[in-house]
Design a protein around this motif. Structure first.
Motif, PDB file in Angstrom:
ATOM      1  N   SER A   1       0.818  -1.405  -0.193  1.00 36.39           N
ATOM      2  CA  SER A   1       0.194  -0.085  -0.063  1.00 36.39           C
ATOM      3  C   SER A   1       0.789   1.220  -0.119  1.00 36.39           C
ATOM      4  N   ALA A   2       1.889   1.316   0.819  1.00 37.45           N
ATOM      5  CA  ALA A   2       2.880   2.654   0.904  1.00 37.45           C
ATOM      6  C   ALA A   2       3.566   2.747  -0.287  1.00 37.45           C
ATOM      7  N   ALA A   3       3.679   1.641  -1.162  1.00 36.38           N
ATOM      8  CA  ALA A   3       4.446   2.072  -2.321  1.00 36.38           C
ATOM      9  C   ALA A   3       3.590   2.423  -3.549  1.00 36.38           C
ATOM     10  N   VAL A   4       2.162   1.474  -3.422  1.00 36.24           N
ATOM     11  CA  VAL A   4       1.401   1.836  -4.567  1.00 36.24           C
ATOM     12  C   VAL A   4       0.765   3.054  -4.577  1.00 36.24           C
ATOM     13  N   TRP A   5       0.506   3.751  -3.384  1.00 37.54           N
ATOM     14  CA  TRP A   5       0.061   4.934  -3.333  1.00 37.54           C
ATOM     15  C   TRP A   5       1.081   6.129  -3.131  1.00 37.54           C
ATOM     16  N   SER A   6       2.609   5.693  -3.074  1.00 35.18           N
ATOM     17  CA  SER A   6       3.284   6.860  -2.748  1.00 35.18           C
ATOM     18  C   SER A   6       3.319   8.225  -3.242  1.00 35.18           C
ATOM     19  N   GLU A   7       3.255   8.041  -4.592  1.00 31.37           N
ATOM     20  CA  GLU A   7       3.184   9.529  -5.063  1.00 31.37           C
ATOM     21  C   GLU A   7       1.851  10.233  -4.894  1.00 31.37           C
ATOM     22  N   LEU A   8       0.628   9.702  -4.427  1.00 29.98           N
ATOM     23  CA  LEU A   8      -0.304  10.521  -4.182  1.00 29.98           C
ATOM     24  C   LEU A   8      -0.440  10.832  -2.942  1.00 29.98           C
TER      25      LEU A   8
ATOM     26  N   GLN B   1       2.366  11.616  -1.097  1.00 34.15           N
ATOM     27  CA  GLN B   1       3.352  12.707  -1.146  1.00 34.15           C
ATOM     28  C   GLN B   1       2.669  13.939  -1.455  1.00 34.15           C
ATOM     29  N   ALA B   2       1.728  13.909  -2.662  1.00 36.62           N
ATOM     30  CA  ALA B   2       1.100  14.951  -3.135  1.00 36.62           C
ATOM     31  C   ALA B   2      -0.003  15.752  -2.415  1.00 36.62           C
ATOM     32  N   ILE B   3      -0.770  14.805  -1.362  1.00 39.03           N
ATOM     33  CA  ILE B   3      -1.581  15.226  -0.483  1.00 39.03           C
ATOM     34  C   ILE B   3      -0.847  15.988   0.673  1.00 39.03           C
ATOM     35  N   LEU B   4       0.033  15.274   1.116  1.00 36.17           N
ATOM     36  CA  LEU B   4       0.748  15.982   2.270  1.00 36.17           C
ATOM     37  C   LEU B   4       1.539  17.165   1.906  1.00 36.17           C
ATOM     38  N   SER B   5       1.804  17.408   0.655  1.00 31.31           N
ATOM     39  CA  SER B   5       2.211  18.706   0.213  1.00 31.31           C
ATOM     40  C   SER B   5       1.125  19.704  -0.397  1.00 31.31           C
ATOM     41  N   LYS B   6      -0.137  19.100  -0.444  1.00 38.11           N
ATOM     42  CA  LYS B   6      -1.040  19.887  -0.571  1.00 38.11           C
ATOM     43  C   LYS B   6      -1.135  20.236  -2.363  1.00 38.11           C
ATOM     44  N   ASP B   7      -0.605  19.555  -2.991  1.00 33.47           N
ATOM     45  CA  ASP B   7      -0.326  19.694  -4.279  1.00 33.47           C
ATOM     46  C   ASP B   7      -1.398  19.011  -4.841  1.00 33.47           C
ATOM     47  N   TRP B   8      -2.519  19.567  -5.310  1.00 35.42           N
ATOM     48  CA  TRP B   8      -3.681  18.935  -5.595  1.00 35.42           C
ATOM     49  C   TRP B   8      -3.794  18.564  -7.322  1.00 35.42           C
ATOM     50  N   ASP B   9      -3.049  19.308  -7.876  1.00 35.93           N
ATOM     51  CA  ASP B   9      -2.814  18.825  -9.365  1.00 35.93           C
ATOM     52  C   ASP B   9      -2.125  17.546  -9.759  1.00 35.93           C
ATOM     53  N   LYS B  10      -0.938  17.580  -8.826  1.00 36.53           N
ATOM     54  CA  LYS B  10      -0.162  16.249  -8.844  1.00 36.53           C
ATOM     55  C   LYS B  10      -0.809  15.158  -8.014  1.00 36.53           C
ATOM     56  N   ALA B  11      -1.572  15.462  -7.363  1.00 34.71           N
ATOM     57  CA  ALA B  11      -2.521  14.225  -6.666  1.00 34.71           C
ATOM     58  C   ALA B  11      -3.469  13.657  -7.627  1.00 34.71           C
ATOM     59  N   ARG B  12      -4.256  14.524  -8.196  1.00 38.26           N
ATOM     60  CA  ARG B  12      -5.173  13.966  -9.288  1.00 38.26           C
ATOM     61  C   ARG B  12      -4.365  13.323 -10.482  1.00 38.26           C
ATOM     62  N   GLU B  13      -3.278  13.398 -10.781  1.00 39.59           N
ATOM     63  CA  GLU B  13      -2.480  12.803 -11.812  1.00 39.59           C
ATOM     64  C   GLU B  13      -1.970  11.384 -11.266  1.00 39.59           C
ATOM     65  N   ALA B  14      -1.673  11.586 -10.039  1.00 38.51           N
ATOM     66  CA  ALA B  14      -1.148  10.569  -9.274  1.00 38.51           C
ATOM     67  C   ALA B  14      -2.131   9.354  -9.081  1.00 38.51           C
ATOM     68  N   LYS B  15      -3.196   9.896  -8.896  1.00 36.47           N
ATOM     69  CA  LYS B  15      -4.409   8.937  -8.525  1.00 36.47           C
ATOM     70  C   LYS B  15      -5.017   8.283  -9.927  1.00 36.47           C
ATOM     71  N   LYS B  16      -5.042   9.078 -10.840  1.00 34.29           N
ATOM     72  CA  LYS B  16      -5.165   8.786 -12.272  1.00 34.29           C
ATOM     73  C   LYS B  16      -4.342   7.511 -12.809  1.00 34.29           C
ATOM     74  N   ASP B  17      -2.971   8.125 -12.453  1.00 32.34           N
ATOM     75  CA  ASP B  17      -2.093   6.891 -13.059  1.00 32.34           C
ATOM     76  C   ASP B  17      -2.385   5.612 -12.472  1.00 32.34           C
ATOM     77  N   VAL B  18      -2.462   5.497 -10.924  1.00 28.50           N
ATOM     78  CA  VAL B  18      -2.999   4.243 -10.656  1.00 28.50           C
ATOM     79  C   VAL B  18      -4.076   3.505 -10.904  1.00 28.50           C
ATOM     80  N   GLU B  19      -5.130   4.345 -11.344  1.00 32.85           N
ATOM     81  CA  GLU B  19      -6.450   3.939 -11.399  1.00 32.85           C
ATOM     82  C   GLU B  19      -6.291   3.240 -13.372  1.00 32.85           C
ATOM     83  N   GLU B  20      -5.504   3.976 -14.078  1.00 30.59           N
ATOM     84  CA  GLU B  20      -5.089   3.739 -15.401  1.00 30.59           C
ATOM     85  C   GLU B  20      -4.324   2.483 -15.491  1.00 30.59           C
ATOM     86  N   ASN B  21      -3.487   2.234 -14.480  1.00 33.91           N
ATOM     87  CA  ASN B  21      -2.671   0.982 -14.524  1.00 33.91           C
ATOM     88  C   ASN B  21      -3.527  -0.151 -14.180  1.00 33.91           C
TER      89      ASN B  21
END
Length: 375
Positions: free
Chosen positions: A298-305, A307-327
Motif C-alpha cells: 500500500s505504502a508503495a502503490v500510493w506513494s506519489e499520491l 506525497q502530493a496530498i501531504l504537500s497539498k499539491d492537488w494537481d499532482k495528486a489528481r495525476e497520481a491517482k489517475k496513473d494508479v487507476e489507469e494502470n
C-alpha cells in the motif's frame, strides 16, 4: 521503490488532518447531488481532495498493529475463561479507531497488500476483490500463541443527509494455547452531513467464544438527528452465558475515554480499557528492509499520491491517482485478453450463500515484514 508511511490516526484526529479543503461541507454535498437516497456507493469515486494519505488496508491494519498498550498479548495470559473474555473484549474495543469527517482513505487496488510487524506480531493484509471491495487480514504471533483472521466487506449507502456503511465479514481471534476462538463483527460507519456534520461508529457488536460458552452484545451509540442528545462514542452491553443467558457483568463507558465492567455478583467495577493508554505514543511504521517491500505494498502503490496530498499539491495528486487507476484498467484488459481470472496470492476468498465473503489464509504463519513499528 518509493514508500510513504504516515503516522497513525490518534484521538485528536480532527486537528491532525490539516489538509482538508475549504468549504468542506458544501463540496461534499455537491459530490452527492446526482445520487438518490438508498443508492449503493460501492463504486463511488472520491477526488484526491477528499482523501487522506492512507489506503483502507493501512487503516484496517493499524487497528491491529498500532497500540500504545499491549492489550492483545494479555488475552491468553488470564487464568479464568471470564477474565480472558474480558481481555478480548478490551482488545476488541481498541480496534475501534477515530474518524475524520470529510476525508477518507484510498480504495485499495486489486491485489494490494500491507505487511507490517510489531514485536513478535506479524500482520498481512490483501485486497482479494475490488468489485465488490473485500479485504482480508491474517496476523500471527508465535511467542504469544495468537492468530487473527479477519475479512471485511463494506457496503456504503446514501440516505440523503447521511451515508451508512454496513461493514460485513467474519473476525476471529484465536488463543491457540487456550484452544479458544473468539468471533466478532464490526460496527457500522455512519457519516452525517446535516444538521450536524460528523462521522460515527454505531450499531451492535457481538463477541462470542463457543469453547467457554461466553458472549457479549455491545451497543455503540450515536447522537440524535439534531446532534443534541446522546453520546456518539458510548458503548454499553452485557457479558452473559450463552446457554443460560445469565448475565455475569455489565459493560459501560466510551471507547474514546474509559470502559468499565461491573460484576453483577458483587457490584465491583473495574476499568478494562483506557483510550489514553491505547492511543498514547503511537509510532509511525518505518521501512526496515526496502528490498523486501513488495510492489503491491500500500505504502508503495500510493506513494506519489500520498506525497502530493501531504504537500497539498492537488494537481499532482489528481495525476497520481489517475496513473494508479489507469494502470489497473490496463492490467484488467490484459487479463481479459488472455482469458485469465485474477487469484489472490495470500488468501482463498469465497462468496457464501448468505451474501458474505469468507477469507482463509494460505500460509499458517505470517512471515516477519520489511516494514516495522519501532519499539
Amino acid at each position: 521503490m518509493k514508500v510513504v508511511l504516515t503516522k497513525p490516526l490518534s484521538l485528536d484526529v480532527k486537528t491532525e488532518v490539516d489538509y482538508r479543503a475549504p468549504n468542506l461541507l458544501h463540496r461534499i454535498l455537491s459530490l452527492f447531488k446526482n445520487e438518490r437516497s438508498g443508492s449503493d456507493l460501492t463504486l463511488f469515486r472520491l477526488p484526491p481532495l477528499f482523501n487522506f494519505p492512507k489506503s483502507h488496508l493501512q487503516c484496517y491494519g493499524e487497528s491491529v498493529y498500532c497500540s500504545g498498550s499491549d492489550l492483545l498479548s494479555r488475552c491468553s495470559r488470564a487464568d479464568s475463561s471470564l477474565d480472558r473474555f474480558i481481555s478480548v473484549l478490551a482488545w476488541s474495543i481498541s480496534t475501534i479507531r477515530p474518524l475524520a469527517f470529510g476525508v477518507a482513505p484510498y480504495n485499495p487496488i486489486l491485489g494490494e497488500t500491507h505487511h507490517v510487524s510489531t514485536g513478535s506480531l506479524n500482520v498481512l493484509l490483501e485486497q482479494v476483490s475490488h468489485h465488490p471491495p473485500v479485504s482480508a487480514l491474517h496476523a500471527t504471533d508465535e511467542k504469544e500463541s495468537l492468530e487473527i483472521i479477519w475479512s471485511q466487506h463494506a457496503i456504503p449507502k446514501f440516505h440523503g443527509a447521511s451515508v451508512e456503511t454496513d461493514v460485513r465479514g467474519k473476525r476471529q481471534l484465536k488463543l491457540l494455547s487456550r484452544e479458544e476462538t473468539y468471533e466478532m463483527n464490526s460496527p457500522k460507519l455512519l457519516i452525517r452531513f446535516l444538521p450536524v456534520p460528523g462521522a460515527h461508529w454505531v450499531g451492535n457488536v457481538r463477541i462470542r467464544c463457543q469453547e467457554s460458552g461466553l458472549e457479549t452484545q455491545l451497543c455503540l451509540g450515536a447522537t440524535s438527528f439534531l446532534g443534541l442528545r446522546g453520546n456518539s462514542r458510548s458503548i454499553k452491553g452485557n457479558i452473559y452465558e450463552t446457554s443460560t443467558m445469565k448475565t455475569l457483568a455489565e459493560v459501560n463507558g466510551q471507547w474514546d475515554r474509559i470502559v468499565k465492567v461491573k460484576d453483577i455478583n458483587n457490584g465491583k467495577e473495574t476499568v478494562i480499557y483506557d483510550a489514553k493508554e491505547v492511543f498514547s505514543g503511537l509510532k509511525t511504521p518505518i521501512v526496515k528492509d526496502l528490498e523486501g517491500v513488495w510492489p503491491s505494498e500500500s505504502a508503495a502503490v500510493w506513494s506519489e499520491l500520498s506525497q502530493a496530498i501531504l504537500s497539498k499539491d492537488w494537481d499532482k495528486a489528481r495525476e497520481a491517482k489517475k496513473d494508479v487507476e489507469e494502470n489497473q484498467r490496463e492490467l484488467l484488459r490484459e487479463r481479459e485478453s488472455r482469458g485469465e481470472a485474477w487469484v489472490p496470492k495470500h488468501f482463498t476468498a469465497t462468496y457464501t450463500k448468505d451474501g458474505d465473503w469468507e477469507c482463509s489464509p494460505i500460509q499458517s504463519l505470517v512471515p516477519p515484514a520489511p516494514i516495522v513499528v519501532p519499539p
